[in-house]
Design an enzyme around this catalytic site. Structure first.
Site, short mmCIF file in Angstrom:
data_model
loop_
_atom_site.label_atom_id
_atom_site.label_comp_id
_atom_site.label_asym_id
_atom_site.label_seq_id
_atom_site.Cartn_x
_atom_site.Cartn_y
_atom_site.Cartn_z
N ARG A 196 -9.86 48.06 -16.04
CA ARG A 196 -9.07 47.51 -16.97
C ARG A 196 -9.35 45.93 -17.53
O ARG A 196 -9.55 45.32 -16.38
CB ARG A 196 -7.55 47.86 -17.00
CG ARG A 196 -7.03 49.33 -17.15
CD ARG A 196 -5.77 49.29 -16.90
NE ARG A 196 -5.21 49.34 -15.64
CZ ARG A 196 -4.71 48.04 -15.12
NH1 ARG A 196 -4.36 47.03 -15.77
NH2 ARG A 196 -4.43 48.13 -13.79
N TYR B 4 -14.22 52.90 -19.82
CA TYR B 4 -13.45 52.97 -18.70
C TYR B 4 -11.92 53.59 -18.86
O TYR B 4 -11.40 53.42 -19.75
CB TYR B 4 -13.11 51.63 -17.96
CG TYR B 4 -12.37 51.68 -16.71
CD1 TYR B 4 -12.64 52.36 -15.57
CD2 TYR B 4 -11.19 51.22 -16.75
CE1 TYR B 4 -11.82 52.64 -14.54
CE2 TYR B 4 -9.96 51.54 -15.83
CZ TYR B 4 -10.55 52.05 -14.56
OH TYR B 4 -9.64 52.31 -13.50
N GLY B 5 -11.73 54.74 -17.82
CA GLY B 5 -10.42 55.36 -18.00
C GLY B 5 -9.24 54.50 -18.46
O GLY B 5 -8.65 54.97 -19.55
N LYS C 190 -2.26 54.64 -20.07
CA LYS C 190 -1.71 53.43 -20.03
C LYS C 190 -1.17 53.09 -21.38
O LYS C 190 -0.10 52.36 -21.60
CB LYS C 190 -2.45 52.29 -19.28
CG LYS C 190 -2.94 52.79 -18.06
CD LYS C 190 -2.16 52.77 -16.84
CE LYS C 190 -2.38 53.43 -15.62
NZ LYS C 190 -1.76 52.91 -14.42
N HIS D 20 5.80 52.52 -14.82
CA HIS D 20 4.47 52.91 -13.95
C HIS D 20 4.72 53.39 -12.35
O HIS D 20 4.70 52.62 -11.46
CB HIS D 20 3.73 51.68 -13.82
CG HIS D 20 2.26 51.64 -13.25
ND1 HIS D 20 1.72 50.45 -12.69
CD2 HIS D 20 1.58 52.74 -13.49
CE1 HIS D 20 0.41 50.73 -12.37
NE2 HIS D 20 0.37 52.22 -12.64
N SER E 83 -1.29 48.94 -9.45
CA SER E 83 -2.40 49.88 -9.61
C SER E 83 -3.38 49.53 -8.24
O SER E 83 -3.35 48.52 -7.95
CB SER E 83 -3.60 49.58 -10.69
OG SER E 83 -2.93 49.69 -11.85
N CYS F 158 -2.49 50.45 -5.09
CA CYS F 158 -1.68 50.34 -4.01
C CYS F 158 -1.19 51.50 -3.27
O CYS F 158 -0.27 51.42 -2.47
CB CYS F 158 -0.43 49.40 -4.28
SG CYS F 158 -0.90 47.58 -4.51
N GLY F 159 -1.81 52.70 -3.38
CA GLY F 159 -1.66 53.78 -2.64
C GLY F 159 -0.29 54.73 -3.20
O GLY F 159 0.02 55.54 -2.66
N ASN G 214 -1.39 58.32 -2.91
CA ASN G 214 -1.44 58.78 -1.53
C ASN G 214 0.25 59.08 -1.30
O ASN G 214 0.40 60.13 -0.57
CB ASN G 214 -2.05 57.57 -0.38
CG ASN G 214 -3.51 57.78 -0.58
OD1 ASN G 214 -4.02 58.66 -0.89
ND2 ASN G 214 -4.12 56.38 -0.07
N ASP H 13 1.70 58.48 -11.18
CA ASP H 13 1.43 57.18 -11.91
C ASP H 13 2.44 57.01 -12.97
O ASP H 13 2.65 55.81 -13.01
CB ASP H 13 -0.01 57.34 -12.64
CG ASP H 13 -0.71 55.86 -12.91
OD1 ASP H 13 -0.40 55.09 -12.17
OD2 ASP H 13 -1.41 55.88 -13.97
N SER I 160 -13.89 53.12 -8.00
CA SER I 160 -14.49 54.57 -8.40
C SER I 160 -13.06 55.50 -8.44
O SER I 160 -12.34 55.49 -7.78
CB SER I 160 -15.34 55.00 -7.34
OG SER I 160 -15.28 54.74 -6.14
N ARG I 161 -13.33 56.45 -9.24
CA ARG I 161 -11.96 57.30 -9.59
C ARG I 161 -12.42 58.69 -9.58
O ARG I 161 -13.75 59.30 -9.93
CB ARG I 161 -11.53 56.93 -11.05
CG ARG I 161 -11.05 55.68 -11.25
CD ARG I 161 -9.62 55.50 -10.87
NE ARG I 161 -9.04 54.14 -10.73
CZ ARG I 161 -8.10 53.74 -10.74
NH1 ARG I 161 -6.89 54.68 -10.66
NH2 ARG I 161 -7.42 52.55 -10.48
O1 SAT Z 1 -7.43 52.81 -15.01
S1 SAT Z 1 -5.87 52.94 -14.99
O2 SAT Z 1 -5.20 51.91 -15.71
O3 SAT Z 1 -5.85 54.45 -15.57
C1 SAT Z 1 -5.18 53.13 -13.35
C2 SAT Z 1 -4.33 52.05 -12.93
O4 SAT Z 1 -5.19 50.89 -13.18
O5 SAT Z 1 -3.51 52.08 -12.50
MN MN Z 2 -1.66 53.14 -12.47
#
Ligand code: SAT
Ligand code: MN
Length: 618
Positions: A104, A232-233, A241, A261, A283, A285-286, A289, A310, A401-402
């Site tokens: 981002r 990018y995502g 977001k 969030h 973002s 920080c786990g 998981n 998320d 990477s995602r």
């Molecule tokens: O790339 S995203 O914004 O979707 C994921 C994140 O940063 O929390």
């Molecule tokens: Mn996020």
């Protein structure tokens, strides 16, 4: 080009669009798709955007399986996706992004509210008309030679009164295939929308992926988003977001709810009692998981299931409790570090139907990343597409990477994720990545104190956003990059909740990342975080004790279940984890004050007096 035309491409409809002013080319737009929704305002808006951007054809995404097959093939033929070894990775595809476009970009993200004060000092603001004009020039003719895809999607469960409709127009097939995973897309959203003109309007154009012409702009007063110059995502999957958080938080401000969030999980104890927990972490920080955690072996009878990883939308319920839904339908998670022991559920989930972005791959369609279970295979191609040298210091997979994976493939998915009314929240957790200062866990004295804890939270920056890696910054409620309006007013919204909710959730702060003087993590993290969750749940149920300290309620060593903890845990080590160091807190309070000064004059007075109370207790 495309070898196998899908059945619906054979009966392409020709649709005549008459131009108002004599600009070149577009007389005819090819309409792809078996069906086109009947919604008039939607069609008119798409037509307007098509007349501006001049694509070769318009593709109405219906969300069908047949369409998915077709789009995957098309993306492979265009070189946007690489098909992975389908024996090892069934239904999985790979995407390299432009190396200049991997996270981002907060400097290029704007909240274009009518007045600057509405966006507040933590957001970039631009005058809406100026920004519209600038974007219109950028968009003009930008889709020539390309396909304009129309993605109609739902944020929220089917049949929920909280669910919102968004429409994203994009010229990126990668965006379509990701949105297909991340949202409920196509016919289901057409049905929900009906004839209404109440939908979020999102426009995305890839352009030449030039950082100079990269803008992610939100117009909350128009329920509109325009994103250009990135693939990018977080910048382009507009439901996530942009709609679910930035626009969503602003809708929440007007309508009396919260867009957060936060991950959502369900914790079931051995007696079968379920507790619902929401947790905010910045973002990378786990969160994923934590949301998919498997309790340690000796936690027999305890079960954790995932509702969301998320984003949470939370509103007061009729019974006086706080109810939350996960508006998404998939996970866009960080890959490096994911393995069978760090996140078994994620590992099994991403083995099929997943899009991987910027990990490393082999020429024969296998994948690898730092922190995967095995050693890197020979002939690895790094995230940039170059042959990787195992001796080089460069990472093979980009740290951000995602994976994009459908939630239905998560074997720990909670059935509650489909409940239209959502789940009642008992505990809210705020956390960050802090090498010092912040204890493993403590609990707020009450709601206002908890809001203060969230509002002053800080975290070290991660690879999810461009720049500043490792620096501690204030990231209130993990919403700094995602709050669509004035942060001080947003704190007010949180404080207002106390009048809307009878049974307020308890609020906690956690830090899995505290280090000793040698720089080693003091806490094992991952599944062992269950021990902290158990204490939290028992606090909500009123069955665990705690010590009163200047910063909040804290468990003693005896209050925590440490049986069989990985690496062992002595009382001394636990004391180091929970230590309240006066010098560190002095520094912390200075940083908090700096942040409050930045938000002046909009910081609620309740939070200023919370800080004063904390100083006097310390
Ligand atoms: O790339 S995203 O914004 O979707 C994921 C994140 O940063 O929390
Ligand atoms: Mn996020």
């Amino acid at each position: 080009m495309i070898q196998n035309k899908p059945s619906f491409e054979k009966n392409v409809e020709r649709h005549s669009l008459r131009k108002k002013n004599g600009s070149k080319s577009l007389d005819q737009i090819l309409l792809f798709g078996q069906n086109v929704p009947s919604n008039k305002s939607l069609k008119e808006w798409v037509q307007q955007v098509a007349l501006l951007t001049l694509p070769d054809c318009v593709f109405w995404c219906d969300g069908s399986e047949e369409e998915k097959e077709y789009l995957n093939e098309r993306a492979v033929a265009q070189g946007v996706l690489i098909k992975l070894d389908q024996k090892k990775w069934p239904g999985c595809y790979y995407h390299h992004s432009n190396p200049n476009d991997v996270a981002r970009v907060e400097q290029k993200t704007f909240i274009c509210s009518e007045r600057k004060e509405e966006a507040g000092p933590t957001n970039n603001w631009a005058e809406p008309q100026e920004m519209y004009s600038k974007l219109e020039e950028i968009l003009r003719g930008s889709m020539k030679g390309r396909t304009l895809y129309v993605i109609t999607y739902l944020m929220g469960p089917i049949g929920s009164s909280m669910t919102r409709v968004g429409v994203e127009i994009t010229d990126s097939i990668y965006v379509v295939l990701n949105m297909r995973i991340m949202t409920r897309m196509g016919k289901v959203a057409w049905n929900h929308l009906g004839d209404s003109s109440n939908f979020n309007r999102g426009i995305h154009a890839l352009l030449d992926c030039n950082p100079e012409r990269r803008f992610i702009c939100h117009f909350p007063q128009d329920n509109t988003i325009i994103s250009v110059g990135s693939g990018y995502g977080g910048n382009v999957l507009l439901g996530k977001k942009c709609l679910a958080l930035r626009i969503g938080s602003d809708l929440g401000r007007r309508e009396g709810w919260l867009a957060e969030h936060m991950l959502l999980l369900c914790l079931e104890d051995p007696q079968g009692k379920k507790t619902y927990v929401a947790a905010a972490f910045p973002s990378s920080c786990g969160k994923t998981n934590f949301a998919m955690m498997i309790p340690p072996a000796n936690f027999e009878g305890w079960k954790v299931t995932t509702i969301g990883d998320d984003i949470a939308w939370m509103r007061p319920g009729e019974d006086g409790r706080l109810y939350a839904i996960n508006p998404e339908a998939g996970y866009f998670g960080v890959v490096p570090g994911t393995n069978e022991s760090s996140n078994w559920n994620a590992m099994s989930m991403i083995k099929k139907d997943t899009i991987f972005t910027n990990v490393a791959r082999t020429p024969d369609g296998d994948l690898w990343w730092e922190g995967k279970d095995n050693a890197p295979p020979l002939g690895l191609i790094d995230w940039k597409g170059d042959l990787w040298d195992p001796l080089s210091a460069e990472k093979a997979a980009h740290p951000n990477s995602r994976f994009t994976a459908p939630m239905k493939n998560n074997s720990a998915l909670a059935e509650e994720v489909y409940w239209p009314e959502g789940v009642p929240i008992s505990a809210i957790i705020f956390g960050g990545r802090r090498a010092n200062t912040m204890p493993l866990v403590f609990q707020a004295f009450d709601w206002i104190h908890g809001v203060y804890m969230g509002a002053t939270a800080g975290s070290e920056m991660t690879a999810a956003a461009a720049g500043g890696l490792g620096q501690v910054r204030r990231d209130p409620m993990a919403m700094l990059p995602f709050c669509g309006y004035n942060m001080g007013k947003y704190f007010d919204r949180w404080l207002q909740m106390q009048y809307q909710i009878k049974e307020l959730p308890s609020i906690f702060h956690v830090n899995w990342f505290r280090k000793d003087d040698e720089g080693n993590f003091l806490w094992p993290g991952f599944g062992e975080n269950m021990r902290v969750l158990q204490w939290i749940v028992e606090r909500c149920q009123g069955s665990a004790s705690a010590l009163e300290t200047p910063i909040g309620w804290m468990p003693s060593y005896e209050d925590m279940n440490m049986d069989g903890i990985a690496g062992g845990m002595t009382a001394e080590r636990f004391a180091a984890l929970q230590k309240i160091d006066p010098a560190e807190w002095k520094q912390e309070l200075i940083l908090q004050e700096e942040f409050f000064m930045k938000l002046y004059p909009d910081v609620p007075k309740e939070l200023i007096s919370q800080r004063e109370l904390l100083i006097s207790r310390l």
